[in-house]
Scaffold this active site. Structure first.
Site, PDB file in Angstrom:
ATOM      1  N   LYS A   1      -1.959 -15.709   2.392  1.00  0.00           N
ATOM      2  CA  LYS A   1      -0.573 -15.480   2.819  1.00  0.00           C
ATOM      3  C   LYS A   1      -0.538 -15.102   4.291  1.00  0.00           C
ATOM      4  O   LYS A   1       0.296 -15.586   5.052  1.00  0.00           O
ATOM      5  CB  LYS A   1       0.080 -14.365   2.006  1.00  0.00           C
ATOM      6  CG  LYS A   1       0.251 -14.695   0.551  1.00  0.00           C
ATOM      7  CD  LYS A   1       1.074 -13.653  -0.177  1.00  0.00           C
ATOM      8  CE  LYS A   1       0.441 -12.282  -0.203  1.00  0.00           C
ATOM      9  NZ  LYS A   1      -0.815 -12.278  -0.945  1.00  0.00           N
TER      10      LYS A   1
ATOM     11  N   CYS B   1       8.669   0.612  -6.480  1.00  0.00           N
ATOM     12  CA  CYS B   1       7.302   0.278  -6.130  1.00  0.00           C
ATOM     13  C   CYS B   1       6.417   1.519  -5.980  1.00  0.00           C
ATOM     14  O   CYS B   1       5.336   1.580  -6.523  1.00  0.00           O
ATOM     15  CB  CYS B   1       7.372  -0.588  -4.878  1.00  0.00           C
ATOM     16  SG  CYS B   1       6.062  -0.517  -3.691  1.00  0.00           S
ATOM     17  N   MET B   2       6.907   2.541  -5.246  1.00  0.00           N
ATOM     18  CA  MET B   2       6.030   3.666  -4.928  1.00  0.00           C
ATOM     19  C   MET B   2       6.531   5.028  -5.364  1.00  0.00           C
ATOM     20  O   MET B   2       5.893   6.032  -5.078  1.00  0.00           O
ATOM     21  CB  MET B   2       5.803   3.757  -3.415  1.00  0.00           C
ATOM     22  CG  MET B   2       5.221   2.544  -2.797  1.00  0.00           C
ATOM     23  SD  MET B   2       3.838   1.898  -3.723  1.00  0.00           S
ATOM     24  CE  MET B   2       2.697   3.249  -3.602  1.00  0.00           C
TER      25      MET B   2
ATOM     26  N   MET C   1       0.521  -0.868  -8.823  1.00  0.00           N
ATOM     27  CA  MET C   1       1.658  -0.938  -9.719  1.00  0.00           C
ATOM     28  C   MET C   1       1.348  -0.577 -11.167  1.00  0.00           C
ATOM     29  O   MET C   1       2.219  -0.115 -11.891  1.00  0.00           O
ATOM     30  CB  MET C   1       2.279  -2.333  -9.678  1.00  0.00           C
ATOM     31  CG  MET C   1       2.923  -2.649  -8.348  1.00  0.00           C
ATOM     32  SD  MET C   1       4.199  -1.473  -7.917  1.00  0.00           S
ATOM     33  CE  MET C   1       3.582  -0.834  -6.417  1.00  0.00           C
TER      34      MET C   1
ATOM     35  N   GLY D   1       2.389  -1.295  -2.003  1.00  0.00           N
ATOM     36  CA  GLY D   1       2.620  -2.716  -2.200  1.00  0.00           C
ATOM     37  C   GLY D   1       3.220  -3.409  -1.002  1.00  0.00           C
ATOM     38  O   GLY D   1       2.923  -4.566  -0.741  1.00  0.00           O
ATOM     39  N   GLN D   2       4.088  -2.721  -0.253  1.00  0.00           N
ATOM     40  CA  GLN D   2       4.848  -3.400   0.794  1.00  0.00           C
ATOM     41  C   GLN D   2       4.361  -2.990   2.183  1.00  0.00           C
ATOM     42  O   GLN D   2       3.777  -1.929   2.350  1.00  0.00           O
ATOM     43  CB  GLN D   2       6.338  -3.068   0.641  1.00  0.00           C
ATOM     44  CG  GLN D   2       6.879  -3.552  -0.691  1.00  0.00           C
ATOM     45  CD  GLN D   2       8.374  -3.435  -0.764  1.00  0.00           C
ATOM     46  OE1 GLN D   2       9.084  -4.232  -0.177  1.00  0.00           O
ATOM     47  NE2 GLN D   2       8.847  -2.430  -1.471  1.00  0.00           N
TER      48      GLN D   2
END
Lengths: 225, 779, 62
Positions: free
Chosen positions: B95, B184-185, B368, B405-406
């Site tokens: 990616k 997510c967190m 996650m 995650g981000q």
């Protein structure tokens, strides 16, 4: 009177003998039982596992010298394949056609090496666990044909045409069934020179190189419906 | 013709030289972990013609790789890894290597669209911004301050989040500020706050270079944090480190790991407690560490799963003693846990032995699997317990590491505080923190509301009920990612709801918007991201955004100015990012959280906070490495007032919806390496789309055989919330356990969140996307 | 120290980015040259630790 007592004694003895003997016989009939521990099934995903298979040799690959004079090219590679993806035919004599795997073919083709007789490096098999080699790979005993054929060799994937950007990692243009193990063909002295990688020590190849290999029909670009 | 020159050893002498260099580098790597030899790497890279190579953090996951973008004639044309970045050392994932293609999709939004009579009409940016400001003002007038809200993202840059927080919390005076990082967190955040009093990991990525054992708790690192996983694989190759994969599903990570241990969903709570039991039983607990640095507590249990509207919960901690804790653990002996969890006693003891061995440095990594969990906070606490009981924390190699995650879930959502209860420094409930924020924001302190309002799930429920009438959604796609999606999709379509969406491509979220604003993405504007290891990275503007696309920061500033807040939003357009960052830094002054100045961020690949006296703090709470420690002891957990960490007593509780007679399978959702989140960017990258064109449902081969399903067959999934047909995938990318199915969520045409359940962790309010009950049939 | 080392004939220097360590590659033809370099290294005062590794090639049957 004494006779009754003695008779009774013997009857008791007989009864007790019968009981003990029966009990012992019953006990002896019980089968030995060792409780079996439930073996967890070890799931193996063939398409995902292969990429890590030669990983322990990754450092060795970086240290291998590249032999310019004896390396092969993609042209040589495709010479004994009917179409790309076909199992290659065996270009050398096979001593015993009834042998299998480890004792016959794998002793050279699992880890490779230089063979003076043929002046070349042994290609590695990406699927050494399949031991019945001669099921798919046959010997070339003659160069002649029985009857001519109209079969046309299709195009093979080219190198250098698989990058989208100047610096992106090339995509995998071929199917990977039975070829999940990248290092077997893409690293080492037996690798065709056009596809030999500069970084065999990076273990997880498919982190950067993804499959773009739909050969039947092209997957169009994403369009929102 | 390859652009790379392969390493050809033309003669024996140069070959020997190359060998010597290689051995020296390997030796150096073992003697000085974390060492970089950038110059050597750069020698092998293609010297691309007349390309300008500029550094930036990658647009995608929370690893935060440093990349170099090649710009030619105003367009981004190439990407390579930044060899100078200690995060990825010149390597990226697929990616990352194709990230610049995400800016050039054909259907990129270039002009604002306003919905008039059911049709979208192109308008100018100025008109659209006027409309938004006017709509916000009328909504506030008619329904009150708490009727407007903003839903942002962990992909917001730091200035975006800061300006949003200042506008809504400081100027307008509502705490309706939330971000998708809640999904997510949030459990990681509350895990840190309950155990340590202070958010974000105490270790850093360099721990990978020191650790002997890596335990991966329920996440598929080979696909989700590929570059970090490659670093772990590298350590295994060079130092013989071990990788243990602890998961519910067999994945690529399992194939690479030394040992895979599968467990039943939700029983990770029980297994972690069992390992704690083993550690204490076998005498591996570090008594001196526990006495000097830890307290014991327990909290409320059996508090439900947040399924009802207006669900409220507040934990009541009670201090307990070490003996009471040992008593509690009696219920979690490995023999008892083995029965419910499906993990054999041997495997539990195997893991415990690694944690307990004083000579082995253990690094636990999770994402996650543990956070998107109805008892996510508890699960985070339990893994910290393992490290606190053995004293394996805050030292190089010993590290419970919560992965993000981000790209900026840490940098923006956690550090800037774009959640309903947070301020950049502190929380809204604390009057001292409010006064501090108000002073820097230049607003009257009464403006900042002391009561948190809604967390994400509740915010969308409020939109459904009509308590919220205006929502601005930026850089996220909730119409694909909200659990129990149908309710919230219908909510946005109701009368009287005005939704503004700032995005770069048309998505299911722009489909329900009243105003669509085109945004400038990533390197089309200036900004900063903060990654998992507390590293803030800066990127400059390298290319021009298309059409009228405008950065999210400037959109917010323009609307703020129209609403009358010119005084607070005084920033000039040419220097606004610099000014915003300088103002933001003032919130975090002090040895515990200082942010590096912008010049430092521009000159090197990011800096970790706390940035004290010109140095990044790599390991926090350890007085040897952290200048903020001041109690004279070896460890100082300064997040808590008494300087001690908390070991929590947390029991096992089952999931809210378990498989029963009718819905007999477990449904789990997740990602794949090729696609990022909802795929709005990655699907428009041809290479990635061709590698993974659509979603599917994974089945175990035995289940597939029983139901006569092969790869490619249509499978019907039904839950209590909806039904869907998907193509099957058997034995391909991943193999779920028997009685489980897995669906990736990147496909907007196969919205798996129509099936999921919106239960959440009561403490963190983070929904659980990994467990609900589903019926599987051949369609 | 880097300058001094690169000044010695037959030596290549590769510095590290983030630690005070560098790699020194020596390429010598004779034992006398080796001795010469060794003496020069000893004379550099700022050098604190010297660890040596070597590259070798097992002879191939050619």
């Amino acid at each position: 009177m004494k006779r009754v007592v003695i008779l009774a004694l013997f009857i008791v003895l007989l009864l007790s003998f019968t009981m003990v003997w029966n009990a012992s016989y019953q006990a002896g009939q019980e089968g030995a039982y060792i409780p079996l521990e439930k073996q967890e099934e070890q799931v193996s995903i063939p398409s995902e596992k292969g990429v890590f298979e030669r990983a322990n040799f990754a450092m060795d690959y970086t240290k291998m010298p590249i032999d310019e004079t004896h390396q092969r090219s993609l042209k040589n590679y495709y010479q004994n394949r009917a179409y790309h993806g076909a199992p290659p035919s065996i270009p050398h004599v096979v001593s015993d056609e009834r042998n299998m795997g480890g004792k016959a073919c794998l002793k050279c083709h699992e880890n490779g090496g230089y063979v003076e007789k043929y002046g070349a490096y042994t290609p590695l098999t990406p699927h050494p666990e399949k031991v019945n080699c001669l099921q798919c790979h046959v010997v070339q005993k003659t160069k002649a044909v029985f009857e001519a054929t109209r079969f046309e060799k299709s195009t093979v994937p080219k190198t250098g045409a698989n990058k989208v950007l100047l610096s992106s990692p090339p995509v995998i243009p071929h199917q990977i069934q039975f070829r999940e193990n990248c290092l077997a063909c893409h690293a080492g002295p037996a690798a065709p020179k056009e596809i030999r990688v500069s970084h065999p020590e990076r273990v997880n190849c498919r982190q950067c190189h993804v499959l773009n290999n739909k050969e039947v029909s092209d997957i169009e670009n994403f369009v929102r419906k | 013709m390859s652009m790379y020159t392969s390493v050809l050893f033309s003669d024996r002498r140069s070959f020997l030289k190359k060998m010597a260099v290689l051995s020296a580098m390997t030796a150096a790597a073992t003697m000085f972990p974390g060492i970089l030899f950038a110059g050597e790497q750069e020698r092998g890279l293609p010297k691309g013609g007349n390309l300008d190579w500029k550094k930036a953090p990658c647009r995608f996951c929370g690893v935060g790789c440093g990349v170099l973008i090649g710009v030619e004639k105003g367009k981004a044309v190439a990407v390579k890894g930044d060899p100078q970045s200690p995060v990825n050392k010149g390597l990226c994932c697929v990616k990352g290597y194709h990230s610049v293609l995400s800016m050039y999709g054909k259907d990129r939004l270039t002009q604002p669209l306003v919905k008039k009579n059911g049709k979208y009409v192109k308008t100018s940016m100025q008109e659209a911004l006027d409309l938004i400001a006017e709509k916000m003002q009328t909504t506030i007038k008619d329904h009150g301050k708490d009727a407007v809200s903003i839903y942002g993202s962990g992909q917001w840059t730091i200035p975006d989040g800061y300006v949003a927080s200042k506008l809504f919390k400081g100027c307008i005076g509502t705490n309706n500020v939330e971000a998708n990082a809640r999904l997510c967190m949030a459990s990681a955040v509350t895990g840190f706050l309950t155990s340590f009093g202070s958010d974000e990991p105490m270790g850093c990525y360099e721990d990978i270079d020191h650790a002997d054992v890596f335990v991966v708790w329920g996440n598929n690192m080979a696909e989700m944090h590929p570059v970090l996983f490659s670093r772990m694989l590298d350590q295994r190759l060079k130092r013989g480190a071990k990788i243990i994969d602890f998961a519910t599903r067999t994945t690529r990570t399992s194939m690479a790991a030394d040992k895979t241990i599968l467990f039943n969903p939700q029983t990770d709570l029980a297994v972690a407690n069992a390992i704690c039991y083993e550690i204490i039983q076998k005498g591996w607990a570090n008594q001196s560490f526990i006495e000097s640095h830890c307290n014991f507590s327990r909290g409320t249990t059996e508090m439900g799963y947040g399924l009802e509207d207006h669900y409220k919960f507040k934990d009541k901690p009670v201090k307990i003693s070490f003996d009471e804790y040992k008593q509690f653990l009696e219920d979690y002996a490995p023999e008892k846990v083995a029965q419910i969890s499906g993990v054999s006693v041997k495997d539990i003891k195997y893991m415990a032995a690694y944690y307990g061995d004083p000579n082995k440095k253990v690094m636990s990594l999770w994402c996650m699997g543990m956070n998107q969990h109805t008892r996510g906070t508890w699960m985070n606490n339990l893994v910290y317990n393992l490290h606190l009981l053995t004293g394996k924390i805050s030292t190089p190699g010993n590290s419970p590491f919560s992965l993000t995650g981000q790209p900026s879930a840490c940098g923006t959502v956690r550090e800037v505080g774009t959640l309903t209860h947070k301020l950049p420094h502190g929380v809204v409930t604390n009057p001292k923190h409010r006064a501090f924020a108000a002073k820097i924001w230049d607003v009257p302190v009464e403006n900042i509301s002391p009561k948190p309002t809604y967390h994400t799930v509740e915010m969308f429920r409020a939109l459904d009920r009509g308590d919220i009438r205006f929502m601005w959604i930026q850089v996220t796609n909730p119409m694909v990612t909200m659990p129990k999606l149908k309710r919230y999709r219908d909510a946005t379509k109701k009368e009287g709801r005005f939704i503004v969406v700032s995005d770069i491509y048309p998505t299911p979220t722009t489909d329900i918007a009243d105003v669509i604003l085109p945004s400038a993405m990533w390197i089309e504007r200036e900004g900063m991201y903060g990654n998992s290891e507390r590293r803030t990275q800066y990127f400059e503007q390298m290319v021009q955004p298309p059409g009228e696309a405008m950065s999210d920061t400037w959109q917010l500033i323009e609307v703020a100015k129209r609403m009358g807040f010119e005084k607070q939003f005084y920033y000039k357009e040419e220097t606004h990012i610099e000014e915003i960052y300088a103002e933001y830094r003032r919130h975090h002054e002090g040895d515990k959280h200082a942010m590096a100045p912008l010049e430092v961020l521009k000159s090197q690949p990011g800096a970790q906070w706390p940035y004290v006296k010109g140095k990044s703090t790599q390991w926090r709470f350890n007085s040897k490495y952290d200048p903020a420690c001041d109690n004279g002891k070896e460890f100082h957990f300064y997040g808590n007032p008494d300087g001690k960490a908390v070991i929590w007593q947390r029991p096992y509780e089952p999931a809210p919806e378990v498989p029963d007679k009718e819905f007999d399978f477990w449904l789990c959702t997740g990602r794949v390496v090729e696609h990022w989140h909802t795929g709005s960017m990655t699907r428009r990258i041809s290479v990635l789309h061709k590698a993974m064109p659509h979603a599917y449902v994974e089945l175990h081969p035995a289940d597939a055989k029983r139901m006569q399903i092969q790869t490619g067959d249509s499978v019907k999934l039904t839950t209590r919330r909806g039904t869907m047909k998907l193509p099957a995938s058997v034995n391909e990318r991943g193999v779920p356990a028997k009685g489980h199915v897995f669906v990736p969520f990147f496909d907007e045409n196969l919205l798996v969140n129509d099936l999921t359940l919106d239960a959440f962790c009561p403490i963190s309010k983070q929904p659980d996307y990994k467990k609900c009950a589903v019926k599987v049939e051949k369609a | 120290m880097m300058r001094e080392l690169s000044a010695i004939k037959g030596c290549e220097v590769i510095p590290s980015e983030n630690k005070n360590v560098l790699i020194l590659i020596t390429d010598t033809q004779t034992k006398k040259q080796e001795e010469f370099i060794k003496n020069q290294l000893h004379r550099i005062g700022s050098l604190q630790l010297l660890a040596m590794v070597s590259g070798f090639n097992t002879s191939s049957k050619d």
